[in-house]
Design a protein around this motif. Sequence first.
Motif, short mmCIF file in Angstrom:
data_model
loop_
_atom_site.label_atom_id
_atom_site.label_comp_id
_atom_site.label_asym_id
_atom_site.label_seq_id
_atom_site.Cartn_x
_atom_site.Cartn_y
_atom_site.Cartn_z
N VAL A 1 38.41 37.20 40.57
CA VAL A 1 37.44 36.60 41.49
C VAL A 1 37.03 35.23 40.92
N VAL A 2 37.51 34.15 41.55
CA VAL A 2 37.35 32.81 40.97
C VAL A 2 36.26 31.97 41.65
N GLU A 3 35.96 32.25 42.90
CA GLU A 3 34.93 31.51 43.65
C GLU A 3 35.15 30.00 43.57
N ASP A 4 36.35 29.57 43.83
CA ASP A 4 36.68 28.14 43.78
C ASP A 4 36.43 27.53 45.17
N LYS A 5 35.28 26.89 45.33
CA LYS A 5 34.89 26.33 46.62
C LYS A 5 35.73 25.12 46.99
N GLU A 6 36.15 24.33 46.00
CA GLU A 6 36.94 23.13 46.28
C GLU A 6 38.29 23.50 46.87
N LYS A 7 38.92 24.55 46.32
CA LYS A 7 40.24 24.97 46.81
C LYS A 7 40.12 26.01 47.92
N GLY A 8 38.90 26.50 48.15
CA GLY A 8 38.71 27.50 49.19
C GLY A 8 39.30 28.85 48.82
N ILE A 9 39.21 29.19 47.53
CA ILE A 9 39.78 30.46 47.07
C ILE A 9 38.67 31.32 46.46
N LEU A 10 38.40 32.44 47.07
CA LEU A 10 37.45 33.38 46.48
C LEU A 10 38.14 34.28 45.46
N VAL A 11 39.34 34.78 45.82
CA VAL A 11 40.08 35.68 44.92
C VAL A 11 41.46 35.10 44.67
N ASP A 12 41.84 35.02 43.39
CA ASP A 12 43.16 34.55 42.99
C ASP A 12 44.17 35.66 43.27
N SER A 13 44.98 35.49 44.31
CA SER A 13 45.89 36.55 44.74
C SER A 13 46.96 36.87 43.69
N THR A 14 47.23 35.94 42.78
CA THR A 14 48.24 36.20 41.75
C THR A 14 47.73 37.18 40.70
N LYS A 15 46.44 37.46 40.73
CA LYS A 15 45.85 38.38 39.76
C LYS A 15 45.47 39.74 40.38
N VAL A 16 45.92 39.96 41.61
CA VAL A 16 45.68 41.24 42.28
C VAL A 16 47.04 41.85 42.62
N HIS A 17 47.28 43.08 42.14
CA HIS A 17 48.63 43.65 42.19
C HIS A 17 48.67 45.00 42.91
N GLU A 18 49.75 45.20 43.63
CA GLU A 18 50.06 46.54 44.13
C GLU A 18 50.41 47.43 42.94
N ILE A 19 50.20 48.73 43.10
CA ILE A 19 50.58 49.63 42.00
C ILE A 19 51.88 50.36 42.31
N ASN A 20 52.22 50.49 43.61
CA ASN A 20 53.49 51.09 44.04
C ASN A 20 53.80 52.38 43.29
N HIS A 21 52.85 53.29 43.34
CA HIS A 21 53.06 54.60 42.71
C HIS A 21 53.79 55.53 43.68
N SER A 22 54.85 56.14 43.19
CA SER A 22 55.59 57.12 43.97
C SER A 22 55.86 58.32 43.08
N GLY A 23 55.16 59.41 43.34
CA GLY A 23 55.28 60.58 42.48
C GLY A 23 55.51 61.84 43.28
N GLU A 24 55.39 62.98 42.61
CA GLU A 24 55.64 64.27 43.25
C GLU A 24 54.56 64.61 44.27
N HIS A 25 53.31 64.22 43.98
CA HIS A 25 52.19 64.62 44.82
C HIS A 25 51.52 63.46 45.56
N PHE A 26 51.69 62.24 45.06
CA PHE A 26 50.98 61.10 45.66
C PHE A 26 51.90 59.90 45.77
N SER A 27 51.69 59.15 46.83
CA SER A 27 52.39 57.88 47.02
C SER A 27 51.34 56.84 47.43
N VAL A 28 51.14 55.84 46.58
CA VAL A 28 50.08 54.85 46.80
C VAL A 28 50.63 53.45 46.53
N GLU A 29 50.53 52.59 47.51
CA GLU A 29 51.01 51.21 47.35
C GLU A 29 49.97 50.32 46.67
#
Length: 465
Positions: free
Chosen positions: A182-210
């Motif tokens: 969470v960068v709150e960069d008003k000049e660039k208009g970026i609240l959250v740096d998307s390069t620092k937020v990741h999918e987890i892409n878990h695929s297991g026997e009981h759960f599948s979560v992107e």
Amino acid sequence: MAKQIVLNAFEMTSAMHNSHGLWKHSESKRHRGYKDLAYWVKMAKLLEKGKFDAVFFADVLGVYDTYKQSKIPSIKDGLQIPVNDGAFVIPVMASVTKHLSFAMTVSTTYEQPFGNARRFSTLDHLTDGRIAWNVVTSYLPNAARNFGLKDMVKHDKRYEIAHEFLEVSYKLWQASWEDGAVVEDKEKGILVDSTKVHEINHSGEHFSVEGPHLSEPSPQRTPVIYQAGTSEKGRAFAAQHAECVFVGGPTAERIRFYANDIRRKAQEYGRNPAHIKVFCFLTVIVAETSEEAEAKYEEYNKLWSADAAKAQFGGASGYDLDEYAKQDPSQSFEFKKTEHGHYKAASLTKDASKKLSIKEALERLEHIDRNAVIVGSPVAVADQIQQHFEESGVDGYNLNHLVTPSCLEVFIELVIPILQDRGLYKKEYKEGPLRQKLFSHDSSTLPDDHPGSRYRAGSLLASSQ
């Protein structure tokens, strides 16, 4: 500094909780107050006054219906029914306290990890890092049917599911968001740096979560992990994941056995056993004099509901005690493995101080078991707590209260000051989130030896490349 007692109030957002039939007592306010915010506000202020570390909220997802193969005994005496969702009272209690923390029970058998992770991140944010998750696998047959299953998931299978549930949770809490996302960069208009937020892409026997996780990192990222279990599977799970473990036993010696076993297993998993706090249950009846305390005990016994006690034992153990009552009362009351929990069954069988007959086992539930309750004057009660604390090797207690809130009020007024004077209980809270309050590693996040730490943002990403 000498080791001090960590104290939780054992609670439930229900009409009654482990005080069978005592809703009839003139001082009982629980069965009416549990659904009112004002009740929980007063409770929070009372517990912080007593320097309690946390409120431990138990929960159920069904009705105890093993005893007599019926729900009626449970419903009749309010055995953990009616019950509300504890998650909604926690922010209210947190808003009127600064230090009191909250452990909430959620089942890994019937919940989904994605929604649960957001729930706990939200609570951790709203409480400034004062939240813990009591991980349970659930054992009531009615709960299984409430969630669309014909039969309960088998005991050992429930723990397999729980392991994967925790794995997904760690990925969401630890790996999905990097620090500083969470960068709150008003000049660039970026609240959250998307390069620092990741999918987890878990695929297991009981759960599948992107993913990604929908909540930004909370003060603790991962809530403090609580767990209770005395079976082999339960102790192994606790040793691997839990930071606070609840064990039960009729004697200090038996409790020490379970505590040492969990700490030994934790070391085998590469964890520092000092990063685990062990708790057991504590029930106290105290008054100004021993005579007054004994009179209270007798008064409570007259109101006790044996049917509700047997219904709880049956639901927790899988033993229908109504069927046992039809057998030869002189026969031994033996442990048998069921798909329910194992703690209650063990308490009257393999963990009992002596082998019990069916008659003796049933009689233990006909009244408040004197062997499981400390009754006496303030000094006598403090003496017994100190002795048990030193002999059992536990770090603290889940305090039951038979009549609420009067039992808590009297304990805080009469016993807490004695424990404080002896150096056994804190006079002031330690600053910081719950994990920092509990442990000497002085971190609000998981320590490096905890298995969840290997999923920290960056490490999971790097390992997949």
